[in-house]
Design an enzyme around this catalytic site. Sequence first.
Site, PDB file in Angstrom:
ATOM      1  N   CYS A   2      46.365 101.441 -39.892  1.00 54.82           N
ATOM      2  CA  CYS A   2      45.211 101.722 -40.744  1.00 54.82           C
ATOM      3  C   CYS A   2      45.452 101.018 -42.075  1.00 54.82           C
ATOM      4  O   CYS A   2      46.558 100.599 -42.362  1.00 54.82           O
ATOM      5  CB  CYS A   2      45.081 103.215 -41.008  1.00 54.82           C
ATOM      6  SG  CYS A   2      45.018 104.195 -39.507  1.00 54.82           S
ATOM      7  N   ARG A  27      43.141  95.795 -40.490  1.00 54.68           N
ATOM      8  CA  ARG A  27      44.172  96.722 -40.005  1.00 54.68           C
ATOM      9  C   ARG A  27      43.602  97.824 -39.107  1.00 54.68           C
ATOM     10  O   ARG A  27      44.344  98.546 -38.454  1.00 54.68           O
ATOM     11  CB  ARG A  27      44.883  97.378 -41.193  1.00 54.68           C
ATOM     12  CG  ARG A  27      45.524  96.397 -42.140  1.00 54.68           C
ATOM     13  CD  ARG A  27      46.179  97.130 -43.275  1.00 54.68           C
ATOM     14  NE  ARG A  27      47.305  97.899 -42.804  1.00 54.68           N
ATOM     15  CZ  ARG A  27      48.539  97.447 -42.702  1.00 54.68           C
ATOM     16  NH1 ARG A  27      48.805  96.208 -43.050  1.00 54.68           N
ATOM     17  NH2 ARG A  27      49.503  98.222 -42.269  1.00 54.68           N
ATOM     18  N   TRP A  76      42.308 103.031 -37.675  1.00 52.61           N
ATOM     19  CA  TRP A  76      42.454 102.690 -36.255  1.00 52.61           C
ATOM     20  C   TRP A  76      43.014 103.950 -35.622  1.00 52.61           C
ATOM     21  O   TRP A  76      44.160 104.308 -35.862  1.00 52.61           O
ATOM     22  CB  TRP A  76      43.409 101.509 -36.088  1.00 52.61           C
ATOM     23  CG  TRP A  76      43.466 100.981 -34.697  1.00 52.61           C
ATOM     24  CD1 TRP A  76      42.653 100.037 -34.138  1.00 52.61           C
ATOM     25  CD2 TRP A  76      44.413 101.330 -33.674  1.00 52.61           C
ATOM     26  NE1 TRP A  76      43.032  99.795 -32.836  1.00 52.61           N
ATOM     27  CE2 TRP A  76      44.097 100.580 -32.529  1.00 52.61           C
ATOM     28  CE3 TRP A  76      45.477 102.220 -33.618  1.00 52.61           C
ATOM     29  CZ2 TRP A  76      44.816 100.678 -31.341  1.00 52.61           C
ATOM     30  CZ3 TRP A  76      46.195 102.327 -32.434  1.00 52.61           C
ATOM     31  CH2 TRP A  76      45.865 101.551 -31.318  1.00 52.61           C
ATOM     32  N   ASN A 102      48.481 106.200 -43.176  1.00 53.27           N
ATOM     33  CA  ASN A 102      48.605 105.182 -42.137  1.00 53.27           C
ATOM     34  C   ASN A 102      49.876 105.490 -41.368  1.00 53.27           C
ATOM     35  O   ASN A 102      50.960 105.403 -41.940  1.00 53.27           O
ATOM     36  CB  ASN A 102      48.678 103.798 -42.795  1.00 53.27           C
ATOM     37  CG  ASN A 102      49.097 102.708 -41.828  1.00 53.27           C
ATOM     38  OD1 ASN A 102      48.859 102.816 -40.633  1.00 53.27           O
ATOM     39  ND2 ASN A 102      49.707 101.651 -42.346  1.00 53.27           N
ATOM     40  N   GLY A 103      49.756 105.867 -40.105  1.00 50.65           N
ATOM     41  CA  GLY A 103      50.958 106.174 -39.327  1.00 50.65           C
ATOM     42  C   GLY A 103      50.720 107.350 -38.400  1.00 50.65           C
ATOM     43  O   GLY A 103      49.574 107.705 -38.110  1.00 50.65           O
ATOM     44  N   GLU A 491      48.131  82.026 -23.855  1.00 49.15           N
ATOM     45  CA  GLU A 491      47.550  82.254 -25.177  1.00 49.15           C
ATOM     46  C   GLU A 491      46.039  81.979 -25.161  1.00 49.15           C
ATOM     47  O   GLU A 491      45.259  82.724 -25.761  1.00 49.15           O
ATOM     48  CB  GLU A 491      48.277  81.367 -26.210  1.00 49.15           C
ATOM     49  CG  GLU A 491      47.740  81.400 -27.622  1.00 49.15           C
ATOM     50  CD  GLU A 491      47.748  82.777 -28.276  1.00 49.15           C
ATOM     51  OE1 GLU A 491      48.319  83.725 -27.725  1.00 49.15           O
ATOM     52  OE2 GLU A 491      47.132  82.893 -29.353  1.00 49.15           O
ATOM     53  N   LYS A 495      43.214  84.750 -26.126  1.00 45.05           N
ATOM     54  CA  LYS A 495      42.209  84.550 -27.173  1.00 45.05           C
ATOM     55  C   LYS A 495      40.821  84.862 -26.642  1.00 45.05           C
ATOM     56  O   LYS A 495      40.028  85.511 -27.313  1.00 45.05           O
ATOM     57  CB  LYS A 495      42.221  83.099 -27.685  1.00 45.05           C
ATOM     58  CG  LYS A 495      43.348  82.678 -28.592  1.00 45.05           C
ATOM     59  CD  LYS A 495      43.340  83.287 -29.968  1.00 45.05           C
ATOM     60  CE  LYS A 495      44.047  84.594 -29.973  1.00 45.05           C
ATOM     61  NZ  LYS A 495      45.476  84.595 -30.216  1.00 45.05           N
ATOM     62  N   GLU A 498      40.406  88.759 -25.998  1.00 39.52           N
ATOM     63  CA  GLU A 498      40.370  89.707 -27.106  1.00 39.52           C
ATOM     64  C   GLU A 498      39.137  89.596 -27.980  1.00 39.52           C
ATOM     65  O   GLU A 498      38.744  90.581 -28.582  1.00 39.52           O
ATOM     66  CB  GLU A 498      41.660  89.673 -27.932  1.00 39.52           C
ATOM     67  CG  GLU A 498      41.914  88.433 -28.723  1.00 39.52           C
ATOM     68  CD  GLU A 498      43.234  88.508 -29.497  1.00 39.52           C
ATOM     69  OE1 GLU A 498      43.675  89.596 -29.865  1.00 39.52           O
ATOM     70  OE2 GLU A 498      43.800  87.440 -29.744  1.00 39.52           O
ATOM     71  N   HIS A 514      49.605  80.695  -5.099  1.00 41.05           N
ATOM     72  CA  HIS A 514      50.247  81.926  -4.615  1.00 41.05           C
ATOM     73  C   HIS A 514      49.355  83.147  -4.827  1.00 41.05           C
ATOM     74  O   HIS A 514      49.848  84.271  -4.838  1.00 41.05           O
ATOM     75  CB  HIS A 514      51.603  82.117  -5.298  1.00 41.05           C
ATOM     76  CG  HIS A 514      52.563  81.008  -4.985  1.00 41.05           C
ATOM     77  ND1 HIS A 514      53.192  80.901  -3.774  1.00 41.05           N
ATOM     78  CD2 HIS A 514      52.952  79.934  -5.716  1.00 41.05           C
ATOM     79  CE1 HIS A 514      53.956  79.817  -3.767  1.00 41.05           C
ATOM     80  NE2 HIS A 514      53.823  79.210  -4.938  1.00 41.05           N
ATOM     81  N   LYS A 613      44.956  94.427 -36.542  1.00 36.03           N
ATOM     82  CA  LYS A 613      45.801  93.267 -36.828  1.00 36.03           C
ATOM     83  C   LYS A 613      47.283  93.597 -36.703  1.00 36.03           C
ATOM     84  O   LYS A 613      48.036  92.858 -36.089  1.00 36.03           O
ATOM     85  CB  LYS A 613      45.477  92.756 -38.229  1.00 36.03           C
ATOM     86  CG  LYS A 613      46.207  91.479 -38.602  1.00 36.03           C
ATOM     87  CD  LYS A 613      45.660  90.301 -37.855  1.00 36.03           C
ATOM     88  CE  LYS A 613      46.381  89.014 -38.169  1.00 36.03           C
ATOM     89  NZ  LYS A 613      46.169  88.027 -37.091  1.00 36.03           N
TER      90      LYS A 613
HETATM   91  O1  M6R Z   1      52.082  90.745 -36.144  1.00 30.84           O
HETATM   92  P1  M6R Z   1      52.632  90.410 -34.804  1.00 30.84           P
HETATM   93  O2  M6R Z   1      52.773  88.947 -34.590  1.00 30.84           O
HETATM   94  O3  M6R Z   1      53.921  91.124 -34.505  1.00 30.84           O
HETATM   95  O4  M6R Z   1      51.562  90.933 -33.781  1.00 30.84           O
HETATM   96  C1  M6R Z   1      51.778  90.880 -32.409  1.00 30.84           C
HETATM   97  C2  M6R Z   1      50.496  91.101 -31.639  1.00 30.84           C
HETATM   98  O5  M6R Z   1      49.974  92.366 -31.928  1.00 30.84           O
HETATM   99  C3  M6R Z   1      49.449  90.045 -31.964  1.00 30.84           C
HETATM  100  O6  M6R Z   1      49.928  88.758 -31.733  1.00 30.84           O
HETATM  101  C4  M6R Z   1      48.192  90.265 -31.105  1.00 30.84           C
HETATM  102  O7  M6R Z   1      48.470  90.005 -29.769  1.00 30.84           O
HETATM  103  C5  M6R Z   1      47.037  89.396 -31.611  1.00 30.84           C
HETATM  104  N1  M6R Z   1      45.832  90.162 -31.659  1.00 30.84           N
HETATM  105  C6  M6R Z   1      46.776  88.226 -30.765  1.00 30.84           C
HETATM  106  O8  M6R Z   1      45.729  87.452 -31.226  1.00 30.84           O
END
Ligand code: M6R
Length: 618
Positions: A2, A27, A76, A102-103, A491, A495, A498, A514, A613
């Site tokens: 958060c 966040r 969040w 936050n936590g 990756e 992208k 998400e 496979h 994030k």
């Molecule tokens: O801050 P971090 O690199 O440790 O975060 C890791 C993942 O949470 C982050 O890469 C997440 O997968 C992203 N949303 C990908 O775009």
Amino acid sequence: MCGITGYIGYREAYPIVIKGLQRLEYRGYDSAGIMLFDGQDIHVTKTKGKVVDLEALANNDEKSKKGSTGIGHTRWATHGVPNDVNSHPHTSMSGNLVIVHNGIIENYDTIKKELINRGYTFKSDTDTEVLVNLIEEVKKTEDCKLGKAVQIALNQVVGAYAIAVFDKSKTNEIVVARLGSPIAIGIGKDYKEFFVASDASPFIEYTNKAIYLEDEEMAVIKVGKGVKVRKIKDDSLVDTTIQELQLSLEQIEKGGYDHFMLKEIHEQPKAIQDTFRGRMLADEGIIKMSSVSNHLEKFLNADRIIIVACGTSWHAGLVGEYLFEDIARIPVEVEYASEFRYRNPIITEKDIVIAISQSGETADTLAAIKLAKSKGAFVFGVCNVVGSSIARETHSGSYTHAGPEIGVASTKAFTTQITVLTLIALKLGKAKGNISQTDFNSYIQMMRLIPSQVEKVLESDEHVKYISSIYKDATNCLYLGRGFNFPVALEGALKLKEISYIHAEGYPAAEMKHGPIALIDENMPIFVIATNKGHYEKVVSNIQEIKSRAGKIIAVVTEGDTTVKEIADHVIEIPETAEALTPLLTTIPLQLLSYHIAVMLGKNVDQPRNLAKSVTVE
Ligand code: M6R
């Protein structure tokens, strides 16, 4: 998970706190709330939804915007569904104390039961409301000030927190504390005003002086007096240093782009340049990284490197595996931090653990680091956020210097992490005598070209947009790549998933037969990375296999390619470079593609549903 922010001083707090929440929305953004104190009364306004929804609500009631003290929260959800009641701030039963958190308070249930026995009632399902009432109860029973009550209460909780608490009976102060979640205190001129926030972005236009709390520290912030930082455990005073922030306002704004993600994609040439600036000395033929040189013996004698990370950073780690094994000839294992931390892994003092994290706050990665350290491994961090928890917890490390990444979908974090890993692999490869000075120099020369080559790939934006318009309605997509570009396929798929919510899978191209090949029909777009190095011919065969099953092929190829061009439905070209460096270029069109598809589908690119994030909880 958060974002929290607050202001106390002489200005109107509302616009500062609201703007701060907008900047922290990366966040978490499933609910938002604000508390304003107008000198007399506390006004709490909160709602399910985003900060714009909160603003709309506040606009209905001018009282909710008045006052020069305020705290705010963007959430969040962890405990309790996102709804108006569970939104922060939370008020104690008496209405005198207000908290943003936050936590997670893990033992909230036990504490809640005790408080209920003492007559407390609760409006929400949150652990945070339990915490604020615990503080109130301690304050009452111990007959102490807010700071002391917070300290005693926090010694009774298990979990993680960054909190800001306001007490109606002590109107010139805010108390903050941290364990596992970040908190920064912005210091105004002559202590006439203070800011608190999960990161410095909410207050950067007001002050560049800040104190970052360490874990297990709390601070009583008093207008006109200053900040007193204490250890939560024993209440001892801590000697703090005030840091000069390097962040600029321009860095955290969209700068004319529609979305942060697009801005960050376009920032990659500069970000990569900033990553190797001062480290890659082409004229001298060296890579200067004291974080590695100071521990060179450890690196050279390591039995293996274990890379721990999550999400996109884990994908960068996979590229790292190819780099370290190919260039430095050091065995590498890449682990999801979340699995590694719990599977009783074999770690020895001769292992080097590299933890990769953009935010430097990811809870699983942090826990993996602590585990590795406890077993005697040397831990090296690759982080973007300066001063983050992971950066502090590791024995040594290199920052990526990508600048703030605000879009939830990581873009420049990925390419700059790969840049750092490439520099380390080259440095170690040379030190171990696995690559000649000539090959080393040639890598450096090619690395130097990468920023301008990324720029060139970005020029294909309109073409990528056109391709996006053709495939935007697909419901399933495959991404294929081999060698260094297998992680890029993963990756690319992540992208797309998400931000556009389209199901996508990344696979090593040769694995297709496979299983995934069964999915291919005329409706299935398949994005294939087919650069002219490595396993080109083999990937071309895979492309033929897709073609004969009527799949739609969108291939990322090297400039001048003719073979794939003839077979594929669409190609996107990247400039020629060394195979090991291709991920820095092949990633770019896949980022653009997912961006455009998400925009065309009307999705919230910078704040995709259910995501945040920094994942500071398990
Ligand atoms: O801050 P971090 O690199 O440790 O975060 C890791 C993942 O949470 C982050 O890469 C997440 O997968 C992203 N949303 C990908 O775009």
